[in-house]
Enzyme design. Structure first.
Site, PDB file in Angstrom:
ATOM      1  CD  GLU A  23      -0.085  -1.500   8.319  1.00  0.00           C
ATOM      2  OE1 GLU A  23      -0.427  -0.840   9.324  1.00  0.00           O
ATOM      3  OE2 GLU A  23       0.376  -0.986   7.283  1.00  0.00           O
ATOM      4  CE  LYS A  33       3.218  -5.991   3.800  1.00  0.00           C
ATOM      5  NZ  LYS A  33       2.705  -4.789   4.511  1.00  0.00           N
ATOM      6  CG  ASP A  87      -0.381  -0.102   2.519  1.00  0.00           C
ATOM      7  OD1 ASP A  87       0.858  -0.188   2.602  1.00  0.00           O
ATOM      8  OD2 ASP A  87      -1.125  -0.083   3.523  1.00  0.00           O
ATOM      9  CD  GLU A  92       7.396  -0.347   8.097  1.00  0.00           C
ATOM     10  OE1 GLU A  92       6.384  -0.974   7.723  1.00  0.00           O
ATOM     11  OE2 GLU A  92       7.702   0.786   7.663  1.00  0.00           O
TER      12      GLU A  92
END
Ligand code: KIV
Length: 268
Positions: A123, A121, A52, A186
């Site tokens: 989050e 994917k 994204d 991340e």
């Protein structure tokens, strides 16, 4: 040798697990269009991510939040068609991974049905375990994204290094137990990423997470010099396509204005 008649063997969730088990580094880069995905695939990148981040590096927004599911599908279809070897993962854009679980399943199913891509994917970690389990149960592989979560920017008040080892390990373990085939980490200190990697058996893919992970991912526009303005500390520029593109355009304009283009050879 891989040819059109004899395509390369596809990287799958099993390939990635074997790579982690053998301690072979996994490579992943973002891709948003056909020609770039084709080049990255031919270069041997193991996984492509239709991230994204396209909201920022392609659409020019300040955050990842504006990109829509229809826009993700549009880009994912091009990438999925181009990739012959790489496994292609597609981000669930905000808020497809935050609202009703049935909507997340529907959005994930669109990825497999309407594009040629292989996984999604999303989050989050522990709080997303039920959602991950439901999507995997529907037959769609899920990569979990823990640590810095760009879709959470307004709650977090900015992009910050994430240091809470206990929480992050719990997030990764919950995602793994729910069936995630891999965990993206991340922006965490090296030792935190190492602790997460030691705590789970699935591959861990780091961005700004140091070396003690199963593989690395970066945003392609950053590594080829196509992003302007701020670039994060964890990235590295491997080429300067921005300058090359500007030089090509300047040369073209000059030649058109000087009458140097087109020549007789370039005319009918
Ligand atoms: O959207 C994206 O590019 C990402 C990065 C963390 C690789 O999720």
């Amino acid at each position: 040798m891989a040819t059109e008649q004899n395509p390369p063997k596809r990287v799958t969730t099993r390939t990635l697990q074997t790579m982690r088990d053998r301690d072979e580094a996994i490579t992943m880069l973002t891709a948003y269009d056909y020609p770039t995905a084709k080049l990255l695939d031919e270069a041997g990148v193991d996984m492509l991510l239709v991230g994204d981040s396209l909201a920022m590096v392609v659409q020019g927004h300040d955050t990842t939040l504006p990109v829509t599911m229809d826009q993700m599908i549009y880009h994912a279809e091009m990438v999925g068609r181009a990739a012959k070897r790489a496994m292609v993962v597609v981000d669930l854009p905000f808020p497809e991974g935050q609202i009703e679980i049935t909507r997340s399943i529907e959005a994930s199913a669109r990825v497999l049905k309407e594009t040629h891509c292989h996984a999604v994917k999303l989050e989050g970690g522990a709080e997303q375990a039920g959602r991950i389990e439901a999507i995997v149960t529907a037959g769609i592989p899920v990569m979990a994204h823990v640590g810095l979560r760009p879709q959470n920017i307004h709650v977090d008040g900015g992009y910050r290094l994430q240091r809470d080892t206990e929480k992050l390990v719990a997030d990764a373990k919950a995602a793994e137990s729910a069936g995630a085939f891999a965990v993206l980490i991340e922006c965490v200190p090296t030792e935190v990423a190492a602790a997460i990697t030691a705590a789970v058996k699935v591959p861990t893919i780091g961005i700004g997470a140091g070396r003690d992970v199963s593989g690395q991912v970066l945003v392609t526009h950053d590594i080829v010099g196509l992003t302007s303005g701020y670039t994060p500390k964890f990235t590295r520029q491997f080429a300067d396509l921005g300058t090359a593109l500007k030089e090509a355009a300047t040369g073209y304009c000059q030649q058109v204005r000087d009458g140097g283009f087109p020549s007789d050879q370039e005319s009918f």
